[in-house]
Design an enzyme around this catalytic site. Structure first.
Site, PDB file in Angstrom:
ATOM      1  N   CYS A  20      63.459  39.609  47.625  1.00  0.00           N
ATOM      2  CA  CYS A  20      62.582  40.533  46.909  1.00  0.00           C
ATOM      3  C   CYS A  20      63.214  41.062  45.626  1.00  0.00           C
ATOM      4  CB  CYS A  20      62.186  41.688  47.826  1.00  0.00           C
ATOM      5  SG  CYS A  20      61.068  41.181  49.154  1.00  0.00           S
ATOM      6  N   LYS A  23      61.414  39.898  42.392  1.00  0.00           N
ATOM      7  CA  LYS A  23      60.060  40.342  42.058  1.00  0.00           C
ATOM      8  C   LYS A  23      59.942  40.639  40.566  1.00  0.00           C
ATOM      9  CE  LYS A  23      58.101  42.551  46.177  1.00  0.00           C
ATOM     10  NZ  LYS A  23      57.595  43.824  46.731  1.00  0.00           N
ATOM     11  N   ASP A  60      48.784  49.849  47.665  1.00  0.00           N
ATOM     12  CA  ASP A  60      49.159  49.707  49.069  1.00  0.00           C
ATOM     13  C   ASP A  60      49.787  48.343  49.332  1.00  0.00           C
ATOM     14  OD1 ASP A  60      48.199  52.137  50.729  1.00  0.00           O
ATOM     15  OD2 ASP A  60      46.544  51.752  49.359  1.00  0.00           O
ATOM     16  N   ASP A  61      50.279  48.180  50.554  1.00  0.00           N
ATOM     17  CA  ASP A  61      51.025  46.973  50.895  1.00  0.00           C
ATOM     18  C   ASP A  61      50.121  45.792  51.219  1.00  0.00           C
ATOM     19  OD1 ASP A  61      53.952  47.957  51.024  1.00  0.00           O
ATOM     20  OD2 ASP A  61      52.864  49.480  52.146  1.00  0.00           O
ATOM     21  N   ASP A 101      54.071  43.893  55.681  1.00  0.00           N
ATOM     22  CA  ASP A 101      52.974  44.488  54.916  1.00  0.00           C
ATOM     23  C   ASP A 101      51.825  44.910  55.836  1.00  0.00           C
ATOM     24  OD1 ASP A 101      54.245  44.248  52.507  1.00  0.00           O
ATOM     25  OD2 ASP A 101      53.227  42.401  51.923  1.00  0.00           O
ATOM     26  N   GLY A 149      49.252  25.810  56.303  1.00  0.00           N
ATOM     27  CA  GLY A 149      49.750  26.446  55.098  1.00  0.00           C
ATOM     28  C   GLY A 149      49.591  25.546  53.894  1.00  0.00           C
ATOM     29  N   SER A 151      52.021  23.634  50.586  1.00  0.00           N
ATOM     30  CA  SER A 151      53.353  23.318  50.062  1.00  0.00           C
ATOM     31  C   SER A 151      53.234  22.625  48.717  1.00  0.00           C
ATOM     32  CB  SER A 151      54.111  22.417  51.049  1.00  0.00           C
ATOM     33  OG  SER A 151      53.439  21.186  51.214  1.00  0.00           O
TER      34      SER A 151
END
Length: 342
Positions: A20, A23, A60-61, A101, A149, A151
């Site tokens: 993180c 970021k 917010d998260d 989150d 997902g 990729s």
């Protein structure tokens, strides 16, 4: 020896930043999204979308949309570059961070999808499997399904998850609900930013930091809801000071931190003093500094409080068992200061 434990392959060496700490700086991000409030796609008006409970404007998260009655759907996504060299541990950390989150909003994760970028011509794809296995194990521990997902082939490895969860619409933990007189609690120690940076530079390992980053915030979120707490966020890339600044500003209060009560991981202070401070931590401090009353705290102390965390703890406007009290919220100051250090 497995590829995941091969000391000749240092995943962190393939990343410009780490976790993180990479970021987009909070000040730059706020400028980018300024004016991009939550808009109803049909009418172009946020007022015509009452089912959107929490969106971009609240800071917010996760996003929250009322589904039916008092059921809210939560949605979030989080991914980052390697923070550790062990592929399996990186997967576990990234998954715990993404799930956080949902917990920070008082929710329960239901399903996640993987987000993977991989330099397939440089790193063995077997390592990517270890990353995905780590994420799967943490998601299963959280009772969260993982269903596929996306990729891409990328020069820099990245991994994370997009997560969907549910919560009670009337009991969301919000970023803007802190009130004057509430105590301030933190559920995990700080310091993973400087320790991860030291690991990246020197190869030293910090098992306590890995244990902290892979720990779920589930129990803390449940305890917060049981205690009637209404305001919370998780401490990640913007550091304690950055996330606290956002919470205090959104809630119209000022936060007072008892710096002696803030918990740190072993070796964090020494690593900061030795110069292993991530660039993200310095950018966090630079952003918060105009709104900070530092008192007598020196630069190292301030940078540790701004340390860019990966999969950090919950910051609560209230008290739960086992979480240190690190300060309190007081009425907003007229000079724009949102955080006071004592």
């Amino acid at each position: 020896m497995t590829l995941a434990a091969d000391p000749s392959i240092r995943l962190t060496s393939f990343a410009r930043g780490g976790g993180c700490a990479c970021k987009v700086p909070p000040g730059e991000l706020e400028q980018v999204v300024a004016g991009l409030g939550a808009l109803d796609m049909a009418s172009g008006s946020a007022a015509d979308a009452p089912e959107l409970l929490r969106g971009l404007d609240g800071g917010d998260d996760a996003a929250a949309v009322r589904l039916d009655g008092d059921v809210a759907i939560l949605a979030t996504a989080d991914f980052f570059t390697p923070v550790v060299d062990d592929a399996y541990d990186w997967g576990r950390i990234a998954a715990a961070n993404a799930l956080s989150d949902i917990y920070a909003m008082g929710g329960r994760p239901l399903v996640a999808i993987n987000l993977l970028a991989w330099p397939r011509d440089v790193l063995p794809f077997e390592l990517a499997r270890e990353v995905l296995r780590g994420g799967l194990d943490v998601a299963h521990a959280a009772g969260c399904h993982v269903a596929g997902g996306h990729s891409i082939d990328d020069q820099e490895p990245k991994y994370g998850m997009a997560v969907t969860g549910i919560a009670e619409a009337g009991r969301l933990l919000r970023n803007d609900a802190a009130s004057s007189g509430s105590p301030l609690s933190l559920t995990k120690p700080l310091g993973v930013g400087v320790l991860n940076n030291r690991h990246k530079v020197t190869g030293e390992t910090f098992p306590e930091a890995v244990e902290s980053m892979t720990a779920l915030n589930r129990d803390a979120a449940q305890a917060a809801l049981a205690a009637g707490i209404r305001a919370a966020t998780d401490v990640t890339g913007f550091g304690l000071l950055g996330h606290l600044n956002k919470m205090a500003r959104a809630s119209g209060v000022t936060a007072v931190i008892d710096t002696a009560a803030v918990p740190y991981l072993a070796g964090a202070r020494e690593s900061a003093q030795d110069g292993f401070i991530p660039g993200g931590s310095r950018r966090n401090h630079e952003w918060v500094h105009p709104h900070l009353d530092p008192g007598s705290c020196d630069d190292i102390e301030q940078l540790l409080l701004a340390d860019a965390q990966t999969s950090g703890g919950l910051l609560l406007a209230g008290e739960i068992r086992g979480a240190p009290l690190i300060g309190e919220f007081v009425p907003a100051r007229s000079d724009g200061v949102t955080i006071v250090l004592r």
